[in-house]
Design a protein around this motif. Structure first.
Motif, PDB file in Angstrom:
ATOM      1  N   ALA A 132       4.306  -0.435  -8.669  1.00  0.00           N
ATOM      2  CA  ALA A 132       3.043   0.317  -8.613  1.00  0.00           C
ATOM      3  C   ALA A 132       3.617   0.486  -6.647  1.00  0.00           C
ATOM      4  O   ALA A 132       3.225   1.051  -6.105  1.00  0.00           O
ATOM      5  CB  ALA A 132       1.832  -0.649  -8.248  1.00  0.00           C
ATOM      6  N   GLN A 133       3.861  -0.545  -5.845  1.00  0.00           N
ATOM      7  CA  GLN A 133       3.924  -0.989  -4.960  1.00  0.00           C
ATOM      8  C   GLN A 133       4.866  -0.118  -4.238  1.00  0.00           C
ATOM      9  O   GLN A 133       5.048   1.029  -3.087  1.00  0.00           O
ATOM     10  CB  GLN A 133       4.317  -2.169  -4.499  1.00  0.00           C
ATOM     11  N   ARG A 134       6.451   0.001  -4.794  1.00  0.00           N
ATOM     12  CA  ARG A 134       7.369   0.822  -4.224  1.00  0.00           C
ATOM     13  C   ARG A 134       6.425   2.453  -5.065  1.00  0.00           C
ATOM     14  O   ARG A 134       7.611   3.156  -3.868  1.00  0.00           O
ATOM     15  CB  ARG A 134       8.392   0.654  -5.218  1.00  0.00           C
ATOM     16  N   GLN A 135       6.481   2.884  -5.411  1.00  0.00           N
ATOM     17  CA  GLN A 135       5.731   3.911  -5.493  1.00  0.00           C
ATOM     18  C   GLN A 135       5.069   4.909  -4.612  1.00  0.00           C
ATOM     19  O   GLN A 135       4.614   6.081  -4.226  1.00  0.00           O
ATOM     20  CB  GLN A 135       5.016   4.264  -7.076  1.00  0.00           C
ATOM     21  N   LEU A 136       4.353   3.554  -4.112  1.00  0.00           N
ATOM     22  CA  LEU A 136       3.193   3.999  -3.350  1.00  0.00           C
ATOM     23  C   LEU A 136       3.704   3.922  -1.982  1.00  0.00           C
ATOM     24  O   LEU A 136       3.607   5.561  -0.881  1.00  0.00           O
ATOM     25  CB  LEU A 136       2.065   2.342  -2.663  1.00  0.00           C
ATOM     26  N   ASN A 137       4.443   3.245  -1.563  1.00  0.00           N
ATOM     27  CA  ASN A 137       5.851   3.486   0.002  1.00  0.00           C
ATOM     28  C   ASN A 137       6.584   5.082  -0.348  1.00  0.00           C
ATOM     29  O   ASN A 137       6.902   5.451   0.296  1.00  0.00           O
ATOM     30  CB  ASN A 137       6.646   2.452  -0.683  1.00  0.00           C
ATOM     31  N   ARG A 138       6.749   5.725  -1.489  1.00  0.00           N
ATOM     32  CA  ARG A 138       7.460   6.982  -2.018  1.00  0.00           C
ATOM     33  C   ARG A 138       6.409   7.832  -2.113  1.00  0.00           C
ATOM     34  O   ARG A 138       6.330   8.602  -1.053  1.00  0.00           O
ATOM     35  CB  ARG A 138       8.138   7.006  -3.463  1.00  0.00           C
ATOM     36  N   ALA A 139       4.903   7.897  -1.710  1.00  0.00           N
ATOM     37  CA  ALA A 139       4.153   8.640  -2.570  1.00  0.00           C
ATOM     38  C   ALA A 139       3.605   8.593  -0.698  1.00  0.00           C
ATOM     39  O   ALA A 139       3.563  10.122   0.013  1.00  0.00           O
ATOM     40  CB  ALA A 139       2.682   8.315  -3.267  1.00  0.00           C
ATOM     41  N   PHE A 140       3.620   7.915   0.038  1.00  0.00           N
ATOM     42  CA  PHE A 140       3.619   7.823   1.390  1.00  0.00           C
ATOM     43  C   PHE A 140       4.030   8.626   2.406  1.00  0.00           C
ATOM     44  O   PHE A 140       4.005   9.208   3.134  1.00  0.00           O
ATOM     45  CB  PHE A 140       3.242   6.390   2.016  1.00  0.00           C
TER      46      PHE A 140
END
Length: 402
Positions: A132-140
């Motif tokens: 979920a953290q990687r997905q958040l970084n990508r979305a950011f």
């Protein structure tokens, strides 16, 4: 020969005459005498009694456990709130039978398996959080370049929060499973397998509730006890009272405040005491002869100013409680009395002759009787009169030693 016969005959006649004369003389009976006197007299109720500490404190175990060897012994002086009189430690666990042991072992295995599952769930939750953290970084990054919407960024942030919460939940579940393993293993503990250090072991120190002396210790050895078990008794031995168990028929003749004499306590003089209380309820007691008697406890205090000797708890004494007393009573020995029909009578000695004299008596004790009428001070009376004494019999005082 004729003269000799006359002399012998004369001597024989003289001897016979003397014998007849002696036999016709009145008999003088030796008797014991006593004088009627005036003076103080008491009627008492007598009984054995015991001393006791007025306020006895029974110390009982406040909790169940194992009481250690008694740190005090009978006769020790204790101080209120300071002296440790007993120590109670947690009791040993109970033995497990075969079935209970197997059930406990199965419970341990079940708890360990649940713990292993909880640890696996932590690994899964950590992986979900990392993803979920990687997905958040990508979305950011995409949101910074303007290629993704705000809603997509918010969704990614929410996923991270949910994954973090799931990881916290997994850790909490693991902690709970670890406690369950510890609880299951504790059931397997056998007596003598305690692992707590002496400093960590919880115990209860019992301190003296009152200053005084230890009167009794139930047992000096260490032993298991349940809550409420009496451990020892304590009391101030300088505050004593006396308890006498009287027949109810004797107790009703007494009243609070009656004086008493305490004897046979070990000293040469009697101690003065006062009745403080006559208990309102009697109890049944079987005598040495097997007879059921109704007894009443009478409580006495030592009189003011009495130098109380060093008596202790449950010491034996002999109490004479005064039922009636007079300072100037006309009295005679009770051994002089006898019944003449329905009346009391005595033999009074006047001019060496026994005179049957009816009298009226009042109070009596084991030695003397109060004379109400019929006699005067100074009269001589016969004590223990035998059947040889009657009205008009000549008497004389028996010689000492006869």
């Amino acid at each position: 020969m004729k003269l000799r016969t006359i002399v012998i005959g004369a001597v024989a006649v003289a001897a016979i005459g003397g014998a007849v004369w002696v036999s016709m003389q009145p008999e003088i009976v030796p008797v014991d005498m006593a004088e009627v006197t005036a003076g103080p007299m008491e009627v008492t109720v007598n009984a054995d009694g015991t001393t006791r500490v007025r306020d006895v404190f029974e110390v009982a175990a406040p909790v169940s456990g194992t009481v250690g060897r008694s740190p005090v012994k009978v006769g020790d002086t204790v101080i209120k709130g300071e002296t440790v009189i007993a120590r109670i430690e947690p009791g040993e666990p109970a033995f497990l039978d075969e079935r209970a042991r197997k059930q406990a072992e199965a419970a341990v295995a079940q708890a360990e398996a649940a713990l292993a599952l909880a640890k696996t769930q932590i690994t899964v939750a950590e992986a979900d959080l990392n993803n979920a953290q990687r997905q958040l970084n990508r979305a950011f990054d995409l949101h910074e370049r303007g290629t993704t919407s705000d809603a997509a960024l918010e969704t990614a942030e929410t996923a991270v929060d949910i994954a973090s919460a799931q990881l916290d939940s997994a850790h909490a579940t693991a902690d709970m499973r670890m406690s369950e393993v510890a609880a299951a293993r504790a059931v397997l503990t056998q007596p003598g397998e305690r692992t707590l250090d002496e400093e960590e072991a919880c115990c209860v120190d019992i301190r003296a509730p009152v200053s005084g002396k230890v009167l009794s210790v139930t047992s000096t050895s260490a032993r298991p006890v349940t809550a409420g078990t009496t451990l020892l008794t304590i009391g101030p031995t300088d505050d004593l009272e006396i308890v006498v168990e009287l027949l109810s028929t004797d107790a009703v003749r007494l009243a609070a405040g009656a004086p008493a004499h305490i004897e046979r306590w070990g000293g040469d003089t009697a101690l003065d005491a006062v009745v403080r209380e006559i208990e309102p309820a009697a109890f049944t007691k079987v005598s040495a002869l097997g007879i059921e008697e109704q007894r009443v406890r009478v409580v006495l205090d030592f009189a003011d100013g009495v130098d109380v000797p060093p008596l202790g708890h449950n010491f034996r004494v002999y109490a004479r409680i005064v039922e009636w007393s007079a300072e100037d009573a006309l009295r005679l020995p009770i051994s002089a009395l006898f019944r003449d029909g329905a009346d009391w009578a005595v033999f009074v000695v006047r001019d060496g002759t026994a005179r049957l004299t009816p009298i009226d008596i009042g109070q009596r004790n084991s030695d003397e009787a109060e004379v109400l009428s019929g006699l005067e001070a100074g009269d001589k009376v016969i004590t223990h009169p035998s059947d040889r004494v009657a009205q008009g019999t000549l008497v004389e005082a028996r010689a000492a030693g006869n």
